[in-house]
Design an enzyme around this catalytic site. Sequence first.
Site, PDB file in Angstrom:
ATOM      1  N   LEU A  58       0.873  -1.168   0.000  1.00  0.00           N
ATOM      2  CA  LEU A  58       0.000   0.000   0.000  1.00  0.00           C
ATOM      3  C   LEU A  58       0.913   1.223   0.000  1.00  0.00           C
ATOM      4  O   LEU A  58       1.961   1.215   0.650  1.00  0.00           O
ATOM      5  CB  LEU A  58      -0.910   0.017   1.235  1.00  0.00           C
ATOM      6  CG  LEU A  58      -1.962  -1.097   1.317  1.00  0.00           C
ATOM      7  CD1 LEU A  58      -2.734  -0.991   2.631  1.00  0.00           C
ATOM      8  CD2 LEU A  58      -2.921  -1.047   0.142  1.00  0.00           C
ATOM      9  N   ASP A  59       0.502   2.272  -0.706  1.00  0.00           N
ATOM     10  CA  ASP A  59       1.316   3.484  -0.774  1.00  0.00           C
ATOM     11  C   ASP A  59       1.538   4.080   0.609  1.00  0.00           C
ATOM     12  O   ASP A  59       0.779   3.807   1.549  1.00  0.00           O
ATOM     13  CB  ASP A  59       0.647   4.523  -1.669  1.00  0.00           C
ATOM     14  CG  ASP A  59       0.583   4.082  -3.123  1.00  0.00           C
ATOM     15  OD1 ASP A  59       1.378   3.212  -3.513  1.00  0.00           O
ATOM     16  OD2 ASP A  59      -0.269   4.612  -3.859  1.00  0.00           O
ATOM     17  N   LEU A  60       2.545   4.916   0.718  1.00  0.00           N
ATOM     18  CA  LEU A  60       2.885   5.550   1.988  1.00  0.00           C
ATOM     19  C   LEU A  60       1.686   6.269   2.599  1.00  0.00           C
ATOM     20  O   LEU A  60       1.473   6.227   3.819  1.00  0.00           O
ATOM     21  CB  LEU A  60       4.038   6.544   1.768  1.00  0.00           C
ATOM     22  CG  LEU A  60       4.588   7.259   3.006  1.00  0.00           C
ATOM     23  CD1 LEU A  60       5.274   6.267   3.930  1.00  0.00           C
ATOM     24  CD2 LEU A  60       5.561   8.364   2.590  1.00  0.00           C
ATOM     25  N   HIS A  70      -0.115   2.356  -8.244  1.00  0.00           N
ATOM     26  CA  HIS A  70      -1.012   3.504  -8.048  1.00  0.00           C
ATOM     27  C   HIS A  70      -2.327   3.349  -8.820  1.00  0.00           C
ATOM     28  O   HIS A  70      -2.913   4.333  -9.260  1.00  0.00           O
ATOM     29  CB  HIS A  70      -0.340   4.806  -8.495  1.00  0.00           C
ATOM     30  CG  HIS A  70       0.819   5.242  -7.646  1.00  0.00           C
ATOM     31  ND1 HIS A  70       0.875   5.023  -6.291  1.00  0.00           N
ATOM     32  CD2 HIS A  70       1.962   5.894  -7.982  1.00  0.00           C
ATOM     33  CE1 HIS A  70       2.012   5.523  -5.814  1.00  0.00           C
ATOM     34  NE2 HIS A  70       2.691   6.049  -6.813  1.00  0.00           N
TER      35      HIS A  70
END
Length: 242
Positions: free
Chosen positions: A105-107, A193
């Site tokens: 999962l993105d930051l 993304h």
Amino acid sequence: MDKELRLDKFLADMGKGTRSALKEAVRKGRVRVNGEVIKKADIKVRIPGDTVTLDGEEVAYAVMEYYMLNKPQGVVSATEDKKYPTVLDLIADKKRKDLFPVGRLDLDTEGLLLITNDGDLAHRLLSPKKHVDKVYYARCRGTVREGAAEEFARGIHLPDGLLCLPAELTVLSYDRIQDESEIRLRIREGKFHQVKRMMEAVGCPVLFLKRLSMGPLVLDETLKPGEYRPLTDTEREWLEQL
């Protein structure tokens, strides 16, 4: 599963130190097996069956570990990072040193993340051939244009050339004052993304993103961001059926 391991490997697998440091600990009499002080690090320990203690504390052996984490923002989905804390840093109860996050999962993204050392399960969850569903909640800028759900259902073509698999877009609400929409999106792949790129393509950049489920595994609503728990037997059975 019945097996035998060298004493120093048993302890090293459970993150109690390096093999060399553990050999020294054994030599100094800090390790007991079934209550008996052991001075040789190469003796075999039965799993299950033998009780091992280090400095008086029992060391339980775990072959596989499975944790559900509600990933918070500001933490990276990695095993190590020089700049940010990692999701593994949040798992205080882990026994094994070979855990990893299944996918990423993105930051700035929150939500469901599975932490395990089960490589076969990770492959099944992430394999493009499996097309495991992933459900996200997002808050986006603007109003979702008419027909966007139909575009997603057909498989939207992104400006950068990516043709997405059919996805299910549900508009939950629209706040006219804030000019923000709430949506739920079910996708069957996990490109870089991807959710953000899909919503950007229909004119609604993502402001907040949270993963709610991955296959049969659904985020426990009682877990606050940064909290975790072991998977239940039922959840593990669900995943074994993938």
